[in-house]
Design a protein around this motif. Structure first.
Motif, PDB file in Angstrom:
ATOM      1  N   ARG A 103       0.832  -1.190   0.000  1.00  0.00           N
ATOM      2  CA  ARG A 103       0.000   0.000   0.000  1.00  0.00           C
ATOM      3  C   ARG A 103       0.873   1.248   0.000  1.00  0.00           C
ATOM      4  O   ARG A 103       1.854   1.336   0.752  1.00  0.00           O
ATOM      5  N   ARG A 104       0.547   2.209  -0.874  1.00  0.00           N
ATOM      6  CA  ARG A 104       1.239   3.496  -0.901  1.00  0.00           C
ATOM      7  C   ARG A 104       0.198   4.599  -1.123  1.00  0.00           C
ATOM      8  O   ARG A 104      -0.546   4.551  -2.100  1.00  0.00           O
ATOM      9  N   GLU A 105       0.161   5.553  -0.243  1.00  0.00           N
ATOM     10  CA  GLU A 105      -0.704   6.714  -0.408  1.00  0.00           C
ATOM     11  C   GLU A 105      -2.124   6.299  -0.799  1.00  0.00           C
ATOM     12  O   GLU A 105      -2.767   5.550  -0.086  1.00  0.00           O
ATOM     13  N   ASN A 106      -2.595   6.771  -1.976  1.00  0.00           N
ATOM     14  CA  ASN A 106      -3.966   6.465  -2.395  1.00  0.00           C
ATOM     15  C   ASN A 106      -4.020   5.343  -3.431  1.00  0.00           C
ATOM     16  O   ASN A 106      -4.989   5.234  -4.185  1.00  0.00           O
ATOM     17  N   GLN A 109       0.581  -0.605  -5.005  1.00  0.00           N
ATOM     18  CA  GLN A 109       1.732  -0.837  -5.880  1.00  0.00           C
ATOM     19  C   GLN A 109       1.949  -2.345  -5.997  1.00  0.00           C
ATOM     20  O   GLN A 109       2.238  -3.019  -5.015  1.00  0.00           O
ATOM     21  N   PRO A 129      -4.873   3.244  -8.347  1.00  0.00           N
ATOM     22  CA  PRO A 129      -5.472   4.153  -7.365  1.00  0.00           C
ATOM     23  C   PRO A 129      -6.783   3.602  -6.812  1.00  0.00           C
ATOM     24  O   PRO A 129      -7.443   2.760  -7.432  1.00  0.00           O
ATOM     25  N   LEU A 161       4.095   7.779 -10.547  1.00  0.00           N
ATOM     26  CA  LEU A 161       3.624   8.161  -9.215  1.00  0.00           C
ATOM     27  C   LEU A 161       2.691   9.359  -9.285  1.00  0.00           C
ATOM     28  O   LEU A 161       1.590   9.343  -8.706  1.00  0.00           O
ATOM     29  N   GLN A 162       3.101  10.398  -9.995  1.00  0.00           N
ATOM     30  CA  GLN A 162       2.296  11.619 -10.046  1.00  0.00           C
ATOM     31  C   GLN A 162       0.952  11.386 -10.731  1.00  0.00           C
ATOM     32  O   GLN A 162      -0.074  11.945 -10.322  1.00  0.00           O
ATOM     33  N   ARG A 165      -1.387   9.466  -8.409  1.00  0.00           N
ATOM     34  CA  ARG A 165      -1.975  10.392  -7.436  1.00  0.00           C
ATOM     35  C   ARG A 165      -3.170  11.134  -8.010  1.00  0.00           C
ATOM     36  O   ARG A 165      -4.055  11.576  -7.284  1.00  0.00           O
TER      37      ARG A 165
END
Length: 377
Positions: A103-106, A109, A129, A161-162, A165
């Motif tokens: 899990r990473r941010e929203n 991975q 996402p 990544l961007q 997001r």
């Protein structure tokens, strides 16, 4: 009764506008920010340089209408396939092995492994996402897959990544093994006897990665783009031009035309100058160290990369230009604009410019807004 029907229709309209207005507003904002980059500066408008027009058939006759262009597009594509070498059959039903997930941010991975050519496996990262329904997606390409997911050392190259997001499903791939042994690219069927120019074979590998994304239940296969910087920019350009299922593409300072500059090095044997080993000494061609393979033949016959750009029409693309792709590149891009004019579409060819080769926050913001505008609609 008529009043009730009108009221019901009105309420449905209000509900629909509430549902779509955030997306529509975001798209209006993304387009307002990038619109200036989709018109050539006044000093470059309608300037075509000395490049032969893609709107002329090999027999000298001219393209007059969209039907003619369809035939001319096929002619250009077949010419370049013959020059670059025919791709092997694409892997349209990929078998994807999951090696790990975190899990990473929203987003999640997922580390995946799959065949990206008939003779090679690759390992990459799939970023998914949070959310429901089918979403747009982007393939990112570079020397290795870690940089694009934010695990590299160089800033402003974390495209996967961007975009994750921002709600895009992304698949980051890279030529890790050949980057480490300094042969770069990928070779089919082998580095000793390659039958496809390596840069074109990278395009084939990206087309197979497209199929990996297209099979995901979270992805709308009609809305998959591709992006890369420098080496990855060349890779993204060849992939999107030669494989028309990429719906949009952004190329960051690859050197979009042939040029005798150290970083616009299409003559190298891992790009378009393949020849059996031992390879020529790396660097700009000289009489004592000439280019070999296909590249000098392309120069001799006056073939240049604006013919490949033409294959994008009417699909949108953005050149994120730096030190290798200055404003003068509009002379080449105007040829694709002319094709889009013939097809009745506008604002599908864009370019930003910065003094440095490396991308920055401002240039990348245009890339992200470009994908927001053209893939989220």
């Amino acid at each position: 009764m008529q009043f009730q029907n009108s009221r019901r229709g009105f309420l449905k309209g209000v509900a629909a506008s509430v549902l779509v207005s955030p997306l529509a507003a975001a798209q209006r904002q993304s387009w307002s920010e990038i619109a200036p980059y989709f018109n050539p500066p006044i000093e470059w408008q309608n300037k075509l340089g000395e490049y032969p027009s893609p709107l002329v058939f090999n027999d000298g006759s001219k393209v007059e209408n969209p039907k003619d262009w369809a035939r001319r597009r096929t002619e250009i594509l077949e010419d370049w396939k013959s020059l670059l070498g025919q791709w092997p059959a694409l892997i349209t039903e990929p078998k994807v092995q999951v090696l790990g997930e975190k899990r990473r941010e929203n987003f999640r991975q997922i580390t995946v492994r799959f065949k990206w050519t008939p003779v090679e496996f690759t390992t990459g990262y799939l970023l998914i996402p949070d959310g429901k329904g089918k979403r747009p997606a982007v393939v990112t390409v570079f020397y290795e897959p870690e940089t694009a997911v934010g695990l590299g050392k160089n800033p402003h190259r974390d495209f996967a990544l961007q975009l994750a997001r921002r709600g895009f499903v992304t698949l980051s791939i890279g030529s890790t093994e050949t980057t480490n042994n300094r042969t770069y690219a990928t070779y089919y069927p082998s580095i000793e006897k390659a039958t496809v120019q390596p840069l074109s074979m990278l395009g084939c590998a990206a087309a197979n990665a497209w199929h990996v994304l297209a099979e995901r239940p979270e992805v709308d296969a009609r809305r998959i783009g591709i992006v890369g910087h420098s080496y990855g920019g060349k890779w993204a350009m060849f992939a999107s031009c030669l494989f028309d299922k990429f719906a949009a593409a952004a190329w960051s300072d690859p050197g979009i035309m042939f040029d005798i500059r150290p970083s616009v090095n299409y003559w190298e044997p891992w790009y378009l100058g393949y020849h059996p080993k031992p390879w020529r000494k790396r660097g700009v061609p000289t009489p004592g160290n000439p280019a070999r393979g296909l590249y000098p033949e392309l120069l001799k016959t006056k073939r240049d990369l604006h013919e490949l750009h033409a294959l994008m029409a009417p699909r949108p693309f953005l050149v994120s230009g730096g030190s290798e792709d200055g404003p003068h590149r509009w002379e080449a891009l105007n040829h694709t604009i002319a094709i889009n004019d013939l097809l009745g579409v506008k604002h599908r060819v864009g370019m930003t410019n910065r003094p440095d080769h490396s991308p920055n926050e401002k240039s990348n913001r245009v890339i992200y807004n470009f994908f927001e505008n053209f893939l989220k609609s």
